[in-house]
Motif scaffolding. Structure first.
Motif, PDB file in Angstrom:
ATOM      1  N   LEU A 156     -65.259  -9.005-141.596  1.00 54.53           N
ATOM      2  CA  LEU A 156     -63.981  -7.953-141.845  1.00 54.53           C
ATOM      3  C   LEU A 156     -63.869  -7.002-140.741  1.00 54.53           C
ATOM      4  O   LEU A 156     -64.876  -6.927-139.934  1.00 54.53           O
ATOM      5  N   PRO A 157     -62.789  -6.408-140.548  1.00 50.80           N
ATOM      6  CA  PRO A 157     -62.513  -5.651-139.456  1.00 50.80           C
ATOM      7  C   PRO A 157     -63.365  -4.241-139.351  1.00 50.80           C
ATOM      8  O   PRO A 157     -63.765  -3.949-140.392  1.00 50.80           O
ATOM      9  N   VAL A 158     -63.467  -3.502-138.208  1.00 54.19           N
ATOM     10  CA  VAL A 158     -64.153  -2.474-137.901  1.00 54.19           C
ATOM     11  C   VAL A 158     -63.247  -1.515-137.457  1.00 54.19           C
ATOM     12  O   VAL A 158     -62.598  -1.561-136.480  1.00 54.19           O
ATOM     13  N   PRO A 159     -62.879  -0.226-138.225  1.00 58.79           N
ATOM     14  CA  PRO A 159     -62.220   0.785-137.567  1.00 58.79           C
ATOM     15  C   PRO A 159     -62.630   1.318-136.402  1.00 58.79           C
ATOM     16  O   PRO A 159     -63.842   1.485-136.227  1.00 58.79           O
ATOM     17  N   SER A 160     -61.775   1.757-135.610  1.00 58.30           N
ATOM     18  CA  SER A 160     -62.260   2.536-134.339  1.00 58.30           C
ATOM     19  C   SER A 160     -62.722   3.846-134.950  1.00 58.30           C
ATOM     20  O   SER A 160     -63.615   4.528-134.161  1.00 58.30           O
ATOM     21  N   GLY A 161     -62.297   4.537-135.840  1.00 54.68           N
ATOM     22  CA  GLY A 161     -62.792   5.646-136.189  1.00 54.68           C
ATOM     23  C   GLY A 161     -61.997   5.970-137.726  1.00 54.68           C
ATOM     24  O   GLY A 161     -60.907   5.301-138.159  1.00 54.68           O
ATOM     25  N   MET A 162     -62.276   7.062-138.314  1.00 52.23           N
ATOM     26  CA  MET A 162     -61.420   7.660-139.356  1.00 52.23           C
ATOM     27  C   MET A 162     -61.286   9.280-139.581  1.00 52.23           C
ATOM     28  O   MET A 162     -62.147  10.022-138.823  1.00 52.23           O
ATOM     29  N   LEU A 163     -60.086   9.378-140.011  1.00 54.82           N
ATOM     30  CA  LEU A 163     -59.618  10.920-139.945  1.00 54.82           C
ATOM     31  C   LEU A 163     -59.521  11.438-141.502  1.00 54.82           C
ATOM     32  O   LEU A 163     -58.646  10.819-142.131  1.00 54.82           O
ATOM     33  N   LEU A 164     -60.319  12.359-141.954  1.00 50.38           N
ATOM     34  CA  LEU A 164     -60.087  12.905-143.302  1.00 50.38           C
ATOM     35  C   LEU A 164     -59.242  13.999-143.252  1.00 50.38           C
ATOM     36  O   LEU A 164     -59.604  15.147-142.653  1.00 50.38           O
ATOM     37  N   THR A 165     -58.371  14.002-143.896  1.00 51.51           N
ATOM     38  CA  THR A 165     -57.209  15.101-143.908  1.00 51.51           C
ATOM     39  C   THR A 165     -57.135  16.009-145.163  1.00 51.51           C
ATOM     40  O   THR A 165     -58.180  16.065-146.102  1.00 51.51           O
ATOM     41  N   GLY A 166     -56.609  17.059-144.957  1.00 51.46           N
ATOM     42  CA  GLY A 166     -56.513  18.196-146.081  1.00 51.46           C
ATOM     43  C   GLY A 166     -57.580  19.354-146.129  1.00 51.46           C
ATOM     44  O   GLY A 166     -57.695  19.835-147.161  1.00 51.46           O
ATOM     45  N   GLY A 167     -58.494  19.101-145.246  1.00 48.39           N
ATOM     46  CA  GLY A 167     -59.453  20.077-145.191  1.00 48.39           C
ATOM     47  C   GLY A 167     -60.494  19.613-146.203  1.00 48.39           C
ATOM     48  O   GLY A 167     -61.550  20.464-146.454  1.00 48.39           O
ATOM     49  N   ASP A 183     -59.385  -4.856-136.754  1.00 47.39           N
ATOM     50  CA  ASP A 183     -60.085  -4.174-135.760  1.00 47.39           C
ATOM     51  C   ASP A 183     -59.302  -3.190-134.943  1.00 47.39           C
ATOM     52  O   ASP A 183     -58.354  -3.337-134.193  1.00 47.39           O
ATOM     53  N   GLY A 184     -60.180  -1.924-134.601  1.00 47.11           N
ATOM     54  CA  GLY A 184     -59.714  -1.225-133.847  1.00 47.11           C
ATOM     55  C   GLY A 184     -58.923  -0.075-134.557  1.00 47.11           C
ATOM     56  O   GLY A 184     -58.187   0.908-133.842  1.00 47.11           O
ATOM     57  N   ASP A 185     -58.340  -0.413-135.766  1.00 52.31           N
ATOM     58  CA  ASP A 185     -57.182   0.616-136.490  1.00 52.31           C
ATOM     59  C   ASP A 185     -58.216   2.020-136.537  1.00 52.31           C
ATOM     60  O   ASP A 185     -59.221   2.235-136.880  1.00 52.31           O
ATOM     61  N   PHE A 186     -57.264   3.123-136.308  1.00 54.13           N
ATOM     62  CA  PHE A 186     -57.725   4.584-136.568  1.00 54.13           C
ATOM     63  C   PHE A 186     -57.185   4.670-138.145  1.00 54.13           C
ATOM     64  O   PHE A 186     -55.959   4.875-138.382  1.00 54.13           O
ATOM     65  N   VAL A 187     -58.159   4.878-138.998  1.00 53.16           N
ATOM     66  CA  VAL A 187     -57.860   5.186-140.272  1.00 53.16           C
ATOM     67  C   VAL A 187     -57.503   6.879-140.521  1.00 53.16           C
ATOM     68  O   VAL A 187     -58.280   7.595-140.336  1.00 53.16           O
ATOM     69  N   ILE A 188     -56.424   7.006-141.219  1.00 52.70           N
ATOM     70  CA  ILE A 188     -55.971   8.434-141.643  1.00 52.70           C
ATOM     71  C   ILE A 188     -55.747   8.276-143.093  1.00 52.70           C
ATOM     72  O   ILE A 188     -55.047   7.486-143.601  1.00 52.70           O
ATOM     73  N   THR A 189     -56.616   9.215-143.771  1.00 52.02           N
ATOM     74  CA  THR A 189     -56.614   9.265-145.346  1.00 52.02           C
ATOM     75  C   THR A 189     -57.153  10.648-145.732  1.00 52.02           C
ATOM     76  O   THR A 189     -57.855  11.308-145.080  1.00 52.02           O
ATOM     77  N   PRO A 190     -56.769  11.037-146.888  1.00 51.99           N
ATOM     78  CA  PRO A 190     -56.980  12.321-147.390  1.00 51.99           C
ATOM     79  C   PRO A 190     -58.476  12.440-147.701  1.00 51.99           C
ATOM     80  O   PRO A 190     -59.189  11.107-147.936  1.00 51.99           O
ATOM     81  N   GLY A 191     -59.175  13.474-147.410  1.00 52.60           N
ATOM     82  CA  GLY A 191     -60.680  13.862-147.451  1.00 52.60           C
ATOM     83  C   GLY A 191     -61.197  13.343-148.762  1.00 52.60           C
ATOM     84  O   GLY A 191     -62.371  12.933-148.859  1.00 52.60           O
ATOM     85  N   ASP A 192     -60.377  13.369-150.045  1.00 47.93           N
ATOM     86  CA  ASP A 192     -61.009  13.098-151.132  1.00 47.93           C
ATOM     87  C   ASP A 192     -60.713  11.665-151.595  1.00 47.93           C
ATOM     88  O   ASP A 192     -61.117  11.539-152.922  1.00 47.93           O
ATOM     89  N   ARG A 193     -60.341  10.902-150.756  1.00 49.49           N
ATOM     90  CA  ARG A 193     -60.167   9.359-151.176  1.00 49.49           C
ATOM     91  C   ARG A 193     -61.554   8.682-150.965  1.00 49.49           C
ATOM     92  O   ARG A 193     -61.637   8.060-149.919  1.00 49.49           O
TER      93      ARG A 193
END
Length: 697
Positions: A279-290, A253-263
């Motif tokens: 199940l846990p809820v992310p605090s947010g998500m960052l999609l990388t690589g443009g 819970d509260g994890d900030f998820v960083i993952t490539p935008g195509d995943r």
């Protein structure tokens, strides 16, 4: 003479803002005329500085008492040129202007932002402190220390450096210490020649963790979904580069998820986890690589129950930037400020610290001061308050604020799964495993409901109440919560955000009952004017009280006023003053005043009296010369509900007064009602009031 305290960071990343905020809170309770000065401010003008704005907002400081000196950009130019005169002269000039309006000025030094020029910044802060004649509160950051011995050594070095710079040391505070180090550092830290304690604040995750919104703003991330819940705290960072099964095993819970935008598999798994109650809820998500989501995946991210951000950075660079980010107080969400003030109150004896100054007691009570005093008074003798409307998001947000400020314990009623889901979707951080925070699922706690039903049958047997009816009653949060108050499982109740006043009061009248000698339950509003607090009763409960009831309301209102620091001088209001008029309504008020005087000859009460004669000294001098109440009344008793309710709303709207209440009085144990249009702040204030009432029983 105005006194100054210069808050100076002795190490980078010291968390000085928390100390400045906490010290301001302690000082604010001692003086009406607190000032805040940033000799070096961020932005082109002081109005652009987040810390200036935080202090202005938190303590309602006017412009002349909340100021800045020279911008950071200009300061760097002056330091590079070796030109101290402009910087020092501006600070002294502004301080001198502020001194005309202030008893004490909190001066917030620089944050050692230039790591390669720490010595120059220390010299600058020490020089300005001496120029202003201000004592120095030194803040030592312990986050980067490897052992407690490193911190203890830093305390000694700090004292030596400040003494060498000929600074007067007001206090030394260690901040951001590991929790397991706190007691040892407090015990072993050198106290200096005055033998005063060194206070130690632990690293507070609720303050240190950045919000998703802070990450977005600091790194320029884009938004891939609606920006709801950007104020969620980032409790951890997860780089999702593994298979979905392993990723979900690692997610918390509260994890900030960083993952490539195509995943897209990670995106879908995160959505599913957020929507599953267990199940846990992310605090947010960052999609990388443009990369940007397309088709159905894009529709999913657009409807995500947490913020989805985007960046052109690769995953490694993005994770590196995010992991180095720290939350800030200046410009932060109120709950982060509440957590900071809670940590300060737990670890620092504000009375002792402020006693190092000789400050006059305040004569004025502004709305901000009164509301601060509520929280501090509630904290003195901690009570447990039940909130039966736990499935209202406002209640949960207020509970988070109260828990972070740590001024009372809370018991929240409601369906556990529903409350958990609301906290997740609304970004509310409530951990019911924490001390002082309890969740009771009244629909499924059969043992407790059974016990309360038996007690209800016992209390209402004379009304023919049977067990089945009692069990059904205990499904109602108001009845269940009130029974918790009755049995002593909690100390008070606040309800009404989602129910009527009658729904809140009825159970209390049934089995909490009125206090001994009290014949009527009534209410007051605290009317917070610009410079004082008045008490209005009864504006919410009794439509047309008779003389005896008016007398009871007057006595109860006076007791309530005294509980909250208002010296009661009671005006029994009417359309006539003294003996100038007659009629049934005037006679009722005159008789009520006589009843009060007969029962309590020394009680300061006047009536019948008109409102203008009660508040204006010149009018009082002509209408009721020699009265100890006329012209200086603090408690106003209205003859009926129609008059009282309309008057308090007129004063609220026309005079800009803050109305706090209604506060119920006359019950054996405190139960208070909320308006269905209440705000989170209204709930917090009412809980504090209820806790204070419980202290006086």
């Amino acid at each position: 003479m105005t006194q100054g305290i210069y808050v100076s960071a002795m190490t980078p990343q010291s968390g000085k803002s928390l100390v400045a905020l906490g010290l301001a809170d302690s000082l604010f309770r001692k003086t009406d005329r607190l000032g805040f000065l940033r000799p070096v401010h961020l932005g082109s003008t002081p109005a652009d500085d987040p810390m200036v704005q935080l202090m202005k907002r938190s303590f309602d400081l006017p412009d002349e008492r909340c100021r800045g000196g020279v911008s950071l950009a200009r300061t760097r130019e002056l330091l590079a040129a070796g030109n101290h005169d402009e910087l020092d002269g501006t600070a002294v000039g502004v301080y001198g202007e502020m001194a005309r309006h202030c008893d004490v000025i909190l001066v917030d030094g620089t944050d050692l932002l230039a790591h390669n020029a720490a010595t120059a910044e220390f010299d600058m802060n020490a020089r300005i402190a001496n120029d202003l004649g201000a004592s120095v509160l030194a803040v030592i950051g312990a986050a980067e220390s490897e052992t407690p011995e490193d911190v203890l050594n830093a305390v000694e070095v700090t004292r030596a450096e400040l003494n060498q710079a000929r600074c007067d040391i007001f206090a030394v505070i260690v901040n951001r210490a590991r929790p397991e180090w706190v007691e040892r550092i407090e015990r072993e830290a050198a106290r200096g020649v005055r033998g005063l304690p060194v206070y130690v604040l632990a690293e507070n995750d609720a303050v240190a963790a950045p919000t998703v919104g802070e990450l977005r703003d600091r790194h320029g991330f884009g938004e891939g979904s609606a920006p709801a819940s950007l104020d969620r705290d980032v409790k951890g960072v997860k780089v999702a580069a593994m298979t979905v099964g392993h990723y979900l095993d690692q997610l918390a819970d509260g994890d900030f998820v960083i993952t490539p935008g195509d995943r897209s598999d990670i995106v879908v798994a995160s959505m599913a986890s957020a929507l599953a109650p267990a199940l846990p809820v992310p605090s947010g998500m960052l999609l990388t690589g443009g990369f940007t989501s397309e088709g159905r995946i894009q529709e999913l991210t657009a409807a995500a129950p947490f913020p989805v951000l985007t960046t052109d950075l690769d995953t490694y660079s993005a994770a590196r930037a995010v992991s180095r980010s720290r939350g800030t107080l200046s410009g932060a969400h109120p709950r982060k400020v509440a957590a900071a003030l809670g940590e300060w109150a737990r670890r620092v004896d504000g009375e002792e610290l402020v006693s190092r100054l000789d400050l006059p007691r305040p004569q004025r009570r502004t709305p901000v001061r009164f509301l601060h005093e509520l929280v501090e008074a509630a904290r003195e003798h901690r009570k447990n308050i039940v909130l039966p409307e736990g499935e209202d998001p406002r209640i949960l947000r207020a509970a988070e604020m109260i828990h972070r400020r740590s001024f009372c314990d809370l018991t929240i009623l409601g369906d556990a799964a529903r409350i958990t889901q609301l906290c997740q979707t609304e970004g509310i951080d409530l951990d019911f495993d924490d001390k002082g925070l309890t969740l009771v699922d009244l629909a499924h706690d059969e043992a407790l409901r059974e016990r309360y039903a038996d007690e209800y049958v016992r209390l209402r047997a004379h009304k023919g109440v049977q067990k089945d009816a009692a069990l059904e009653r205990m499904h109602d949060g108001s009845y269940f919560g009130t029974m918790m108050v009755r049995t002593g499982d909690v100390d008070g109740m606040v309800s009404g955000a989602a129910h009527t006043t009658a729904n809140t009061i009825r159970p209390a009248l049934e089995f909490v009952k009125t206090s001994e000698g009290v014949k009527i339950v009534s209410s007051v509003f605290f009317m917070l004017l610009e410079d004082r607090v008045l008490v209005y009763g009864d504006c919410a409960v009794n439509p047309n009280p008779d003389s005896q009831q008016l007398a009871d309301i007057a006595l109860a209102s006076a007791r309530t006023a005294r509980q909250f620091g208002v010296e009661p001088r009671v005006a029994m209001l009417s359309y006539s003053t003294g003996g100038s008029g007659s009629g049934q309504d005037v006679d009722k008020v005159r008789r009520a005043t006589e009843i009060v005087r007969e029962a309590h000859p020394d009680f300061e009460v006047e009536g019948p009296i008109q409102y203008d004669a009660a508040v204006d000294a010149s009018i009082a001098a002509s209408k009721l010369p020699g009265s100890t109440v006329a012209g200086q009344a603090t408690v106003f008793v209205f003859p009926d509900l129609n008059t009282g309710n309309n008057t308090y709303k007129a004063v609220q709207q026309s005079a800009g007064a803050v109305a706090v209440g209604p506060v119920l009085q006359g019950l054996r144990k405190p139960v208070n009602d909320l308006s269905r249009g209440c705000t989170v702040d209204d709930i917090v204030n009412t809980v504090a009031i209820t806790a204070i009432q419980a202290q006086h029983l």
